[in-house]
Design a protein around this motif. Structure first.
Motif, PDB file in Angstrom:
ATOM      1  N   GLY A 186      -2.606  17.683  -5.123  1.00 57.70           N
ATOM      2  CA  GLY A 186      -2.791  16.241  -5.216  1.00 57.70           C
ATOM      3  C   GLY A 186      -2.729  15.686  -6.627  1.00 57.70           C
ATOM      4  N   SER A 187      -2.694  16.544  -7.616  1.00 56.53           N
ATOM      5  CA  SER A 187      -2.614  16.078  -9.001  1.00 56.53           C
ATOM      6  C   SER A 187      -1.186  15.644  -9.329  1.00 56.53           C
ATOM      7  CB  SER A 187      -3.059  17.183  -9.964  1.00 56.53           C
ATOM      8  OG  SER A 187      -2.184  18.304  -9.868  1.00 56.53           O
ATOM      9  N   GLU A 188      -1.079  14.815 -10.346  1.00 56.64           N
ATOM     10  CA  GLU A 188       0.243  14.315 -10.727  1.00 56.64           C
ATOM     11  C   GLU A 188       1.097  15.418 -11.348  1.00 56.64           C
ATOM     12  OE1 GLU A 188      -0.011  10.971 -13.322  1.00 56.64           O
ATOM     13  OE2 GLU A 188      -0.463   9.566 -11.705  1.00 56.64           O
ATOM     14  N   ASN A 189       2.381  15.348 -11.058  1.00 54.82           N
ATOM     15  CA  ASN A 189       3.353  16.220 -11.711  1.00 54.82           C
ATOM     16  C   ASN A 189       3.783  15.539 -12.999  1.00 54.82           C
ATOM     17  OD1 ASN A 189       5.510  17.724 -12.569  1.00 54.82           O
ATOM     18  ND2 ASN A 189       6.848  17.196 -10.855  1.00 54.82           N
ATOM     19  N   PRO A 190       3.378  16.065 -14.156  1.00 49.15           N
ATOM     20  CA  PRO A 190       3.672  15.387 -15.424  1.00 49.15           C
ATOM     21  C   PRO A 190       5.148  15.371 -15.776  1.00 49.15           C
ATOM     22  CG  PRO A 190       2.724  17.553 -15.827  1.00 49.15           C
ATOM     23  CD  PRO A 190       2.631  17.325 -14.355  1.00 49.15           C
ATOM     24  N   GLU A 191       5.942  16.185 -15.085  1.00 50.04           N
ATOM     25  CA  GLU A 191       7.376  16.240 -15.369  1.00 50.04           C
ATOM     26  C   GLU A 191       8.147  15.112 -14.689  1.00 50.04           C
ATOM     27  OE1 GLU A 191       8.643  18.396 -17.542  1.00 50.04           O
ATOM     28  OE2 GLU A 191       6.557  19.019 -17.832  1.00 50.04           O
ATOM     29  N   PHE A 192       7.557  14.494 -13.651  1.00 45.35           N
ATOM     30  CA  PHE A 192       8.294  13.462 -12.920  1.00 45.35           C
ATOM     31  C   PHE A 192       8.277  12.161 -13.705  1.00 45.35           C
ATOM     32  CE2 PHE A 192       8.681  10.235  -9.470  1.00 45.35           C
ATOM     33  CZ  PHE A 192      10.010  10.534  -9.139  1.00 45.35           C
ATOM     34  N   GLY A 215       0.783  -1.227   0.000  1.00 44.95           N
ATOM     35  CA  GLY A 215       0.000   0.000   0.000  1.00 44.95           C
ATOM     36  C   GLY A 215       0.815   1.275   0.000  1.00 44.95           C
ATOM     37  N   LEU A 216       2.138   1.152   0.053  1.00 49.75           N
ATOM     38  CA  LEU A 216       2.986   2.341   0.117  1.00 49.75           C
ATOM     39  C   LEU A 216       3.453   2.811  -1.256  1.00 49.75           C
ATOM     40  CD1 LEU A 216       5.176   1.414   3.227  1.00 49.75           C
ATOM     41  CD2 LEU A 216       3.378   3.143   3.128  1.00 49.75           C
ATOM     42  N   GLY A 217       3.263   1.972  -2.264  1.00 47.08           N
ATOM     43  CA  GLY A 217       3.748   2.317  -3.593  1.00 47.08           C
ATOM     44  C   GLY A 217       3.160   3.603  -4.143  1.00 47.08           C
ATOM     45  N   LYS A 218       1.911   3.873  -3.808  1.00 44.39           N
ATOM     46  CA  LYS A 218       1.263   5.087  -4.333  1.00 44.39           C
ATOM     47  C   LYS A 218       1.840   6.350  -3.711  1.00 44.39           C
ATOM     48  CE  LYS A 218      -2.692   4.712  -1.123  1.00 44.39           C
ATOM     49  NZ  LYS A 218      -2.369   3.381  -0.572  1.00 44.39           N
ATOM     50  N   HIS A 219       2.589   6.185  -2.602  1.00 46.39           N
ATOM     51  CA  HIS A 219       3.205   7.339  -1.946  1.00 46.39           C
ATOM     52  C   HIS A 219       4.705   7.435  -2.203  1.00 46.39           C
ATOM     53  CE1 HIS A 219      -0.577   7.897   0.061  1.00 46.39           C
ATOM     54  NE2 HIS A 219      -0.491   6.750   0.716  1.00 46.39           N
ATOM     55  N   ALA A 220       5.266   6.499  -2.978  1.00 45.50           N
ATOM     56  CA  ALA A 220       6.694   6.555  -3.280  1.00 45.50           C
ATOM     57  C   ALA A 220       7.018   7.846  -4.031  1.00 45.50           C
ATOM     58  CB  ALA A 220       7.097   5.349  -4.118  1.00 45.50           C
ATOM     59  N   PHE A 221       8.039   8.555  -3.573  1.00 44.60           N
ATOM     60  CA  PHE A 221       8.457   9.834  -4.160  1.00 44.60           C
ATOM     61  C   PHE A 221       7.299  10.833  -4.182  1.00 44.60           C
ATOM     62  CE2 PHE A 221      11.108   6.568  -6.261  1.00 44.60           C
ATOM     63  CZ  PHE A 221      12.354   6.968  -5.797  1.00 44.60           C
ATOM     64  N   ASP A 222       6.491  10.830  -3.123  1.00 42.57           N
ATOM     65  CA  ASP A 222       5.241  11.595  -3.093  1.00 42.57           C
ATOM     66  C   ASP A 222       5.440  13.072  -3.445  1.00 42.57           C
ATOM     67  OD1 ASP A 222       2.259  11.244  -1.956  1.00 42.57           O
ATOM     68  OD2 ASP A 222       3.024  13.202  -1.323  1.00 42.57           O
ATOM     69  N   ALA A 223       6.426  13.716  -2.848  1.00 41.66           N
ATOM     70  CA  ALA A 223       6.617  15.151  -3.082  1.00 41.66           C
ATOM     71  C   ALA A 223       7.082  15.442  -4.498  1.00 41.66           C
ATOM     72  CB  ALA A 223       7.627  15.716  -2.079  1.00 41.66           C
ATOM     73  N   MET A 224       7.694  14.466  -5.139  1.00 44.70           N
ATOM     74  CA  MET A 224       8.170  14.637  -6.505  1.00 44.70           C
ATOM     75  C   MET A 224       7.084  14.252  -7.522  1.00 44.70           C
ATOM     76  SD  MET A 224      11.897  12.884  -5.776  1.00 44.70           S
ATOM     77  CE  MET A 224      12.808  13.429  -7.207  1.00 44.70           C
ATOM     78  N   ARG A 225       6.226  13.305  -7.138  1.00 45.97           N
ATOM     79  CA  ARG A 225       5.207  12.806  -8.065  1.00 45.97           C
ATOM     80  C   ARG A 225       3.954  13.661  -8.111  1.00 45.97           C
ATOM     81  NH1 ARG A 225       4.090   6.760  -6.484  1.00 45.97           N
ATOM     82  NH2 ARG A 225       2.573   6.821  -8.177  1.00 45.97           N
ATOM     83  N   TYR A 226       3.644  14.350  -6.995  1.00 38.67           N
ATOM     84  CA  TYR A 226       2.365  15.053  -6.906  1.00 38.67           C
ATOM     85  C   TYR A 226       2.544  16.538  -6.612  1.00 38.67           C
ATOM     86  CZ  TYR A 226       0.880  10.206  -6.372  1.00 38.67           C
ATOM     87  OH  TYR A 226       0.700   8.857  -6.559  1.00 38.67           O
ATOM     88  N   ARG A 227       1.618  17.329  -7.136  1.00 38.70           N
ATOM     89  CA  ARG A 227       1.573  18.755  -6.836  1.00 38.70           C
ATOM     90  C   ARG A 227       0.852  18.980  -5.513  1.00 38.70           C
ATOM     91  NH1 ARG A 227      -0.559  20.139 -12.918  1.00 38.70           N
ATOM     92  NH2 ARG A 227       1.474  20.419 -13.933  1.00 38.70           N
ATOM     93  N   GLU A 228       0.829  20.210  -5.051  1.00 36.43           N
ATOM     94  CA  GLU A 228       0.193  20.527  -3.766  1.00 36.43           C
ATOM     95  C   GLU A 228      -1.297  20.216  -3.771  1.00 36.43           C
ATOM     96  OE1 GLU A 228       1.016  24.429  -2.391  1.00 36.43           O
ATOM     97  OE2 GLU A 228       3.182  24.113  -2.227  1.00 36.43           O
TER      98      GLU A 228
END
Length: 207
Positions: free
Chosen positions: A52-58, A37-50
């Motif tokens: 909660g949407s995905e950062n398309p650059e990561f 259940g932790l995979g969705k939070h891997a690299f959370d600050a790099m993967r998601y914007r404030e």
């Protein structure tokens, strides 16, 4: 723990040094003792914007790297606090191998115990592998643990070193508990003998 023999997969390039365990899995997600259940939070600050949407650059938010099983990065990967949740998060995302010039010691050791193969290769070799990885789905990298080589898309091979015991345990899919359970019969025989020879001594029962 799943066996690691030969892995042929998409590799994700992450050209950044000193990625610490808080970047791999932020502290606010450490409330669980489950490895899933932790995979969705891997690299959370790099993967998601404030918001909660995905950062398309990561990189892991882009195809084909959403399904990457190999991560190629720079020096001192896994530094910072000694949280075992970091390899848990990577493994739950799907990462089975991390290639870097160097790793933090605790992360390095925890990776083996959780079925992830950390490979140390020189910086220039890692950069070459990143260039291969940037070719996307048509550029799969193969890691052959039995032969101890990384195979590039052009077929050239790069040898890597690994401790023989750790290699054996990954090939057999054995973590610390698995190693112990392989000696269950010997432990049970010892317990039976101990109970007979010294009945006043406390015994350990393996269920």
């Amino acid at each position: 723990m799943d066996k690691f023999t030969v892995l042929s997969a998409v590799a994700a390039p992450l050209p950044e040094a000193n990625i610490d365990t808080d970047k791999i899995i932020p502290a606010r997600f450490l409330k669980t003792t489950k490895r899933t259940g932790l995979g969705k939070h891997a690299f959370d600050a790099m993967r998601y914007r404030e918001d909660g949407s995905e950062n398309p650059e990561f990189v892991l938010n882009r195809e084909p790297y959403r399904k990457a099983e190999i991560l190629i990065t720079h020096e001192n990967f896994g530094c910072g606090s000694s949280r075992e949740h970091a390899p848990w998060a990577l493994l739950d995302f799907g990462i089975r191998c991390v290639i870097a010039p160097s790793f933090a010691d605790i992360f390095f050791n925890n990776s083996f115990k959780n079925g992830i193969l950390p490979i140390r290769l020189p910086r220039d070799i890692c950069d070459q592998l990143m260039e291969d990885a940037r070719m996307g789905a048509n550029s799969r990298i193969t890691v052959d643990l039995e032969r101890q080589v990384v195979i590039r898309p052009d077929g050239s091979e790069i040898a890597f070193d690994i401790d023989p015991l750790r290699r054996h345990l990954l090939l057999e899919g054995l973590d610390d508990i698995g190693q112990t359970m392989r000696r269950e019969s010997a432990i049970s025989a010892y317990e039976a003998k101990q109970k007979k020879d010294a009945p006043w001594m406390p015994s350990i029962v393996l269920d």
